[in-house]
Scaffold this motif. Structure first.
Motif, PDB file in Angstrom:
ATOM      1  N   GLY A  50      42.802  14.959  -4.347  1.00 27.92           N
ATOM      2  CA  GLY A  50      41.374  14.677  -4.314  1.00 27.92           C
ATOM      3  C   GLY A  50      40.956  13.371  -4.935  1.00 27.92           C
ATOM      4  O   GLY A  50      39.762  13.138  -5.170  1.00 27.92           O
ATOM      5  N   ASN A  51      41.897  12.480  -5.192  1.00 24.38           N
ATOM      6  CA  ASN A  51      41.558  11.219  -5.838  1.00 24.38           C
ATOM      7  C   ASN A  51      41.608  10.025  -4.899  1.00 24.38           C
ATOM      8  O   ASN A  51      41.701   8.889  -5.331  1.00 24.38           O
ATOM      9  CB  ASN A  51      42.487  10.982  -7.034  1.00 24.38           C
ATOM     10  N   GLY A  52      41.570  10.273  -3.610  1.00 26.55           N
ATOM     11  CA  GLY A  52      41.559   9.159  -2.669  1.00 26.55           C
ATOM     12  C   GLY A  52      42.939   8.569  -2.472  1.00 26.55           C
ATOM     13  O   GLY A  52      43.899   8.907  -3.175  1.00 26.55           O
ATOM     14  N   ALA A  53      43.031   7.675  -1.513  1.00 27.07           N
ATOM     15  CA  ALA A  53      44.343   7.134  -1.165  1.00 27.07           C
ATOM     16  C   ALA A  53      44.431   5.635  -1.411  1.00 27.07           C
ATOM     17  O   ALA A  53      45.319   4.978  -0.872  1.00 27.07           O
ATOM     18  CB  ALA A  53      44.637   7.438   0.311  1.00 27.07           C
ATOM     19  N   ASP A  54      43.528   5.073  -2.215  1.00 30.34           N
ATOM     20  CA  ASP A  54      43.475   3.614  -2.324  1.00 30.34           C
ATOM     21  C   ASP A  54      43.969   3.062  -3.652  1.00 30.34           C
ATOM     22  O   ASP A  54      43.788   1.875  -3.936  1.00 30.34           O
ATOM     23  CB  ASP A  54      42.055   3.114  -2.057  1.00 30.34           C
ATOM     24  N   TRP A  55      44.601   3.888  -4.493  1.00 25.86           N
ATOM     25  CA  TRP A  55      45.000   3.390  -5.811  1.00 25.86           C
ATOM     26  C   TRP A  55      46.146   2.397  -5.735  1.00 25.86           C
ATOM     27  O   TRP A  55      46.203   1.436  -6.488  1.00 25.86           O
ATOM     28  CB  TRP A  55      45.337   4.555  -6.746  1.00 25.86           C
TER      29      TRP A  55
END
Length: 348
Positions: A302-307
């Motif tokens: 749930g933390n997005g895929a852009d890190w």
């Protein structure tokens, strides 16, 4: 006091004179000097030291509810796995450096504010004291972030209680000797604010805060970038108004300007460095890690895929040598015998 300090600073800076050590905040270097701090996971920090070179500080996280990672290593599992946090690794293996500790309070804010955690706070204070080394403590980091949902009144109550205990004041049934090696950092997320309130609503007061800090992450849209830019300026202005040194407490370009990208240096790193110089930022915390290797930061959690992978030294890096050359600038405070005298710290 902050007004007088600000007035004095303005006067002497106009003459090209640095603020004397006696007028500085705890662990504050002179104007034009910046601590380089690297985070945020034990093994990634070690890789940075080995593959890039020494930094001036070691960045990690703990929770007030459990004091996780302060008295020994801890590694979460599943979506709680963001790598190994280990304050004692810093104590034992990184001499002549500072620690920068983010103190999570989302699950414990009310208990901290009402005194239920006074003895836990005292335990934390003793762990930090026993390190014998300088520590920056970010109490309830990114206090204004909607993702944390800190109520301003409770937040200020909790902060003051923690500060009073660390400063050796009687709080409830708790009284300890003052902890002199810790600077308290008030850290804004520098983006959107919970309930659209001004950051001043969370401010516990000049007598309780040593440093002001902000986060700086690259955003995926122009609108989000514009909002973050405006928020950063507001935090910097707040620090100046209150006479507090400024820290970038969390930062990374995420996937948008990874080190292999030809635009990485000019598109992100140089912008940050120019802002540091223009705003007299005195500590810069860079998160040098492969976020994609940490389950907590993957899309499935749930933390997005852009890190992305924000290692300076990642394979194919186009910025590694430029980074190393930049750090030859006398501005940067890194590991070594010069660091502690430069921040006014005397080991005991």
């Amino acid at each position: 006091m902050s007004f007088l300090r600000n007035l004095f600073a303005t006067a002497v800076l106009g003459l090209g004179v640095s603020i004397p050590a006696a007028a500085r905040a705890p662990l504050e270097p002179a104007d034009g000097r910046t601590l380089l701090i690297v985070g945020q996971e034990k093994h990634e920090i070690a890789r940075y030291w080995k593959e890039v070179g020494p930094a001036g500080g070691y960045m990690l996280y703990s929770s007030l509810a459990t004091l996780s990672g302060l008295d020994g290593p801890i590694k979460g599992s599943g979506c709680s796995d963001s790598g190994t946090m280990d304050f004692q690794d810093w104590v034992q293996n990184y001499p002549d450096t500072v620690a920068q500790v983010g103190l999570y309070m989302v699950s414990s804010l009310t208990d901290a504010a009402t005194g239920e955690l006074d003895h836990v706070i005292a335990d934390m204070a003793e762990i930090l004291r026993q390190s014998g080394k300088p520590v920056f403590l970010r109490i309830g980091y990114e206090f204004d972030g909607p993702w944390n949902r800190y109520h301003p009144d409770l937040y200020k109550m909790a902060w003051k209680r923690i500060a009073d205990i660390l400063h050796g004041r009687q709080v409830g049934e708790v009284s300890i000797a003052p902890v002199s090696n810790v600077a308290l950092v008030w850290h804004s997320g520098a983006y959107d604010t919970y309930m659209n309130r001004p950051i001043a609503d969370w401010y516990p007061g000049d007598e309780y805060v040593d440093w002001v800090a902000l986060s700086w992450f690259q955003w995926g849209s122009d609108d989000n970038e514009a909002a973050a830019t405006e928020a950063r300026e507001k935090v910097a202005a707040f620090a100046r108004t209150h006479g507090k040194p400024l820290m970038i407490a969390e930062s990374a370009p995420k996937q948008y300007f990874e080190a292999h990208d030809p635009k990485a240096w000019a598109g992100w790193h140089q912008r940050v460095l120019d802002w540091i110089s223009a705003n007299n930022v005195k500590a810069y915390s860079y998160i040098n890690q492969d976020w994609t290797a940490m389950p907590q930061w993957q899309a499935a959690c749930g933390n997005g895929a852009d890190w992305g992978n924000t290692r300076i030294q990642k394979p194919g890096s186009r910025i590694l040598e430029t980074w190393r050359k930049e750090l030859e600038n006398p501005r940067w405070l890194r590991q070594g015998p010069e660091l502690y005298p430069a921040i006014g710290f005397t080991p005991r």
